[in-house]
Motif scaffolding. Structure first.
Motif, PDB file in Angstrom:
ATOM      1  N   ILE A  45       0.853  -1.191   0.000  1.00  0.00           N
ATOM      2  CA  ILE A  45       0.000   0.000   0.000  1.00  0.00           C
ATOM      3  C   ILE A  45       0.886   1.238   0.000  1.00  0.00           C
ATOM      4  N   GLY A  46       0.317   2.360  -0.390  1.00  0.00           N
ATOM      5  CA  GLY A  46       1.079   3.589  -0.559  1.00  0.00           C
ATOM      6  C   GLY A  46       1.486   4.236   0.747  1.00  0.00           C
ATOM      7  N   GLU A  47       2.386   5.188   0.626  1.00  0.00           N
ATOM      8  CA  GLU A  47       2.853   5.944   1.781  1.00  0.00           C
ATOM      9  C   GLU A  47       1.799   6.979   2.199  1.00  0.00           C
ATOM     10  N   PRO A  48       1.773   7.358   3.475  1.00  0.00           N
ATOM     11  CA  PRO A  48       0.780   8.332   3.941  1.00  0.00           C
ATOM     12  C   PRO A  48       1.136   9.740   3.479  1.00  0.00           C
ATOM     13  N   ASP A  49       0.123  10.598   3.385  1.00  0.00           N
ATOM     14  CA  ASP A  49       0.367  11.989   3.005  1.00  0.00           C
ATOM     15  C   ASP A  49       0.300  12.935   4.205  1.00  0.00           C
ATOM     16  N   LYS A  50       0.108  12.370   5.397  1.00  0.00           N
ATOM     17  CA  LYS A  50       0.064  13.164   6.621  1.00  0.00           C
ATOM     18  C   LYS A  50       1.221  12.788   7.528  1.00  0.00           C
ATOM     19  N   LYS A  51       1.575  13.721   8.427  1.00  0.00           N
ATOM     20  CA  LYS A  51       2.638  13.476   9.375  1.00  0.00           C
ATOM     21  C   LYS A  51       2.132  13.716  10.797  1.00  0.00           C
ATOM     22  N   ILE A  52       2.858  13.147  11.748  1.00  0.00           N
ATOM     23  CA  ILE A  52       2.555  13.362  13.157  1.00  0.00           C
ATOM     24  C   ILE A  52       3.820  13.844  13.869  1.00  0.00           C
ATOM     25  N   ARG A  53       3.614  14.542  14.993  1.00  0.00           N
ATOM     26  CA  ARG A  53       4.732  14.962  15.840  1.00  0.00           C
ATOM     27  C   ARG A  53       4.534  14.330  17.210  1.00  0.00           C
ATOM     28  N   ILE A  54       5.618  13.786  17.753  1.00  0.00           N
ATOM     29  CA  ILE A  54       5.552  13.136  19.055  1.00  0.00           C
ATOM     30  C   ILE A  54       5.680  14.183  20.156  1.00  0.00           C
ATOM     31  N   VAL A  55       4.789  14.083  21.137  1.00  0.00           N
ATOM     32  CA  VAL A  55       4.746  15.023  22.254  1.00  0.00           C
ATOM     33  C   VAL A  55       5.273  14.312  23.498  1.00  0.00           C
ATOM     34  N   GLY A  56       6.353  14.828  24.074  1.00  0.00           N
ATOM     35  CA  GLY A  56       6.935  14.234  25.261  1.00  0.00           C
ATOM     36  C   GLY A  56       6.312  14.763  26.537  1.00  0.00           C
ATOM     37  N   LYS A  57       6.892  14.383  27.658  1.00  0.00           N
ATOM     38  CA  LYS A  57       6.457  14.782  28.996  1.00  0.00           C
ATOM     39  C   LYS A  57       5.108  14.192  29.374  1.00  0.00           C
ATOM     40  N   GLY A  58       4.468  13.543  28.422  1.00  0.00           N
ATOM     41  CA  GLY A  58       3.346  12.716  28.789  1.00  0.00           C
ATOM     42  C   GLY A  58       1.964  13.286  28.614  1.00  0.00           C
ATOM     43  N   VAL A  59       1.077  12.445  28.122  1.00  0.00           N
ATOM     44  CA  VAL A  59      -0.354  12.712  28.125  1.00  0.00           C
ATOM     45  C   VAL A  59      -0.994  11.620  28.978  1.00  0.00           C
ATOM     46  N   GLU A  60      -2.016  11.974  29.701  1.00  0.00           N
ATOM     47  CA  GLU A  60      -2.662  11.009  30.588  1.00  0.00           C
ATOM     48  C   GLU A  60      -3.427   9.970  29.773  1.00  0.00           C
ATOM     49  N   ILE A  61      -3.282   8.726  30.161  1.00  0.00           N
ATOM     50  CA  ILE A  61      -3.983   7.617  29.510  1.00  0.00           C
ATOM     51  C   ILE A  61      -5.371   7.511  30.128  1.00  0.00           C
ATOM     52  N   LYS A  62      -6.390   7.641  29.292  1.00  0.00           N
ATOM     53  CA  LYS A  62      -7.767   7.686  29.786  1.00  0.00           C
ATOM     54  C   LYS A  62      -8.583   6.528  29.231  1.00  0.00           C
ATOM     55  N   ASN A  63      -9.605   6.161  29.990  1.00  0.00           N
ATOM     56  CA  ASN A  63     -10.516   5.111  29.553  1.00  0.00           C
ATOM     57  C   ASN A  63     -11.507   5.656  28.528  1.00  0.00           C
ATOM     58  N   VAL A  64     -12.222   4.748  27.892  1.00  0.00           N
ATOM     59  CA  VAL A  64     -13.233   5.108  26.897  1.00  0.00           C
ATOM     60  C   VAL A  64     -14.593   4.689  27.429  1.00  0.00           C
ATOM     61  N   ARG A  65     -15.547   5.564  27.317  1.00  0.00           N
ATOM     62  CA  ARG A  65     -16.909   5.271  27.756  1.00  0.00           C
ATOM     63  C   ARG A  65     -17.793   4.991  26.544  1.00  0.00           C
ATOM     64  N   VAL A  66     -18.460   3.853  26.561  1.00  0.00           N
ATOM     65  CA  VAL A  66     -19.406   3.496  25.506  1.00  0.00           C
ATOM     66  C   VAL A  66     -20.760   4.028  25.948  1.00  0.00           C
ATOM     67  N   THR A  67     -21.099   5.205  25.465  1.00  0.00           N
ATOM     68  CA  THR A  67     -22.206   5.959  26.064  1.00  0.00           C
ATOM     69  C   THR A  67     -23.575   5.627  25.503  1.00  0.00           C
ATOM     70  N   ASN A  68     -23.649   4.908  24.408  1.00  0.00           N
ATOM     71  CA  ASN A  68     -24.973   4.672  23.811  1.00  0.00           C
ATOM     72  C   ASN A  68     -25.379   3.207  23.857  1.00  0.00           C
ATOM     73  N   LEU A  69     -24.815   2.440  24.790  1.00  0.00           N
ATOM     74  CA  LEU A  69     -25.200   1.032  24.903  1.00  0.00           C
ATOM     75  C   LEU A  69     -26.677   0.876  25.225  1.00  0.00           C
ATOM     76  N   HIS A  70     -27.206   1.801  26.021  1.00  0.00           N
ATOM     77  CA  HIS A  70     -28.588   1.673  26.477  1.00  0.00           C
ATOM     78  C   HIS A  70     -29.537   2.622  25.763  1.00  0.00           C
ATOM     79  N   GLY A  71     -29.019   3.292  24.727  1.00  0.00           N
ATOM     80  CA  GLY A  71     -29.857   4.217  23.989  1.00  0.00           C
ATOM     81  C   GLY A  71     -30.035   5.555  24.686  1.00  0.00           C
ATOM     82  N   ASN A  72     -29.344   5.744  25.799  1.00  0.00           N
ATOM     83  CA  ASN A  72     -29.497   6.980  26.560  1.00  0.00           C
ATOM     84  C   ASN A  72     -28.181   7.267  27.278  1.00  0.00           C
ATOM     85  N   MET A  73     -27.563   8.384  26.947  1.00  0.00           N
ATOM     86  CA  MET A  73     -26.257   8.701  27.522  1.00  0.00           C
ATOM     87  C   MET A  73     -26.320   8.835  29.038  1.00  0.00           C
TER      88      MET A  73
END
Length: 383
Positions: free
Chosen positions: A330-358
């Protein structure tokens, strides 16, 4: 914990993740947007939905659902190796231009693998067609569990600790029979798996996850959040994975095997929150995938497992997408990313629409716990 300084400010092509589980329904809605959050623009999508993806039509319909959630990701689709797959299915998949591989799960070894393979010989005609069409075979490299069958010391039994090693002769046999078939031994966890991939020709490669670069057996024994299949193995195995990641051979590249499960499933709880079953196999890393890989490499340098001069920009770029893009053609990407040091907090993900109501989100029943939640790791910025 790494200092999160080694890769600060590094600019890279957008990463590619060659093994992701994005599920379907509300879970898909919740986790698919985290692909780009992790610095990734291309993913190889697993087909083990319920029911599994065994037709080209179903794979392309699934891709459309994913694109509706996040249109800025390149989804490489796959089929589930199953008796319904025929050589004609292979040819149809290739002609679609959107299906890049067929995934083999040994029956019963991991999440949604009940329809998996019992006898590889039954698929030889399919593998020949895959050779002809240049379609990739993706192997979950574990033998199904078996009890002792005669050896007094039980050494003939297959367990979670030796299942990968017991599968390696099958890898070698398939490569011998189908030398032109491109094969990925996915989520390598052992030094012997790394060695087996190296012994094979250039058509055989291996993927390595982020979590296996951190974990050993003691990290998941008793901790369901870190439990996955294949399980993390010995410290010596982890060392070989870290060295393989930076060996520059192009034989190993990143496939996160990021696998989201609701917290109650990870804890083995029933729907009512009472009683106990088996905890779900899978570690969720998608939102911080690239940060985890870079942090693990930095840790390896700090403790002397890896020489810092081995960690070149070419190696990092290769492992985080370049090698895999070349293998999958597959082809090479046309976008780039920059790495950010000193840390970002690792957060959980909430599945908010399992019950049809947030408003009805109920903690364990709606939360996907991210690997190493609450800690910090490298972040990414899109350029």
């Amino acid at each position: 914990m790494a200092k999160l300084e080694m890769f600060e400010g590094l600019e890279l092509p957008a990463a590619a993740d060659f093994h992701v589980h994005l599920r379907d329904g509300p879970m898909m809605q919740a986790v698919t947007p985290t692909v780009r959050r992790g610095g990734v623009d291309t993913v190889f999508v697993m087909p083990n939905l319920v029911p599994p993806i065994t037709t080209v039509e179903a794979a392309l319909a699934y891709k459309k659902r994913l694109q509706t959630v996040e249109p800025n990701v390149n989804y490489l689709m796959s089929l589930y190796l199953h008796p319904d797959i025929s050589p004609d299915t292979v040819r149809e998949a290739k002609s679609s231009g959107q299906i890049y591989g067929i995934k083999s799960y040994p029956a019963g070894v991991t999440t949604n693998s009940a329809s998996g393979v019992v006898d590889y010989e039954a698929f030889y005609d399919v593998f020949r067609a895959m050779e002809e069409c240049d379609l990739v075979l993706n192997l979950h490299g574990e033998a199904p569990p078996t009890p002792p069958t005669g050896e007094r010391d039980g050494s003939d039994a297959v367990t979670v600790l030796n299942a990968e090693e017991r599968f390696l002769p099958t890898l070698a046999d398939l490569h011998r029979r189908f030398p032109k078939l491109r094969i990925v031994l996915e989520h390598c966890t052992t030094a012997k798996a790394v060695e087996a991939v190296r012994r094979c020709g250039p058509n055989v490669v291996g993927t390595i996850t982020a979590h296996h670069l951190f974990l050993t057996v003691d990290d998941w024994a008793g901790d369901p959040i870190n439990f996955c299949k294949p399980v993390a193995k010995l410290p010596s195995d982890r060392v070989e994975l870290l060295r393989a990641v930076v060996d520059g051979s192009g034989k190993f590249f990143f496939g996160s095997d990021s696998a989201p499960h609701l917290l109650n499933a990870k804890m083995g709880l029933t729907d009512g929150g009472l009683g106990a079953g088996k905890c779900a196999a899978g570690v969720f890393t998608q939102p911080n995938a690239i940060g985890f890989v870079l942090e693990s490499i930095e840790q390896a340098v700090e403790v002397g497992i890896v020489e810092q001069n081995a960690v070149t920009n070419d190696v990092v770029t290769g492992v985080l997408g370049g090698y895999g893009r070349k293998f999958y053609k597959i082809g090479e990407p046309d976008k780039k990313i920059r790495i950010v040091g000193k840390g970002v907090e690792i957060k959980n993900v909430r599945v908010t629409n399992l019950h049809g109501n947030m408003e009805e989100a109920q903690g364990m029943a709606d939360t996907v716990v991210t690997f190493r939640s609450g800690k910090n790791t490298y972040g990414v910025e899109w350029l």
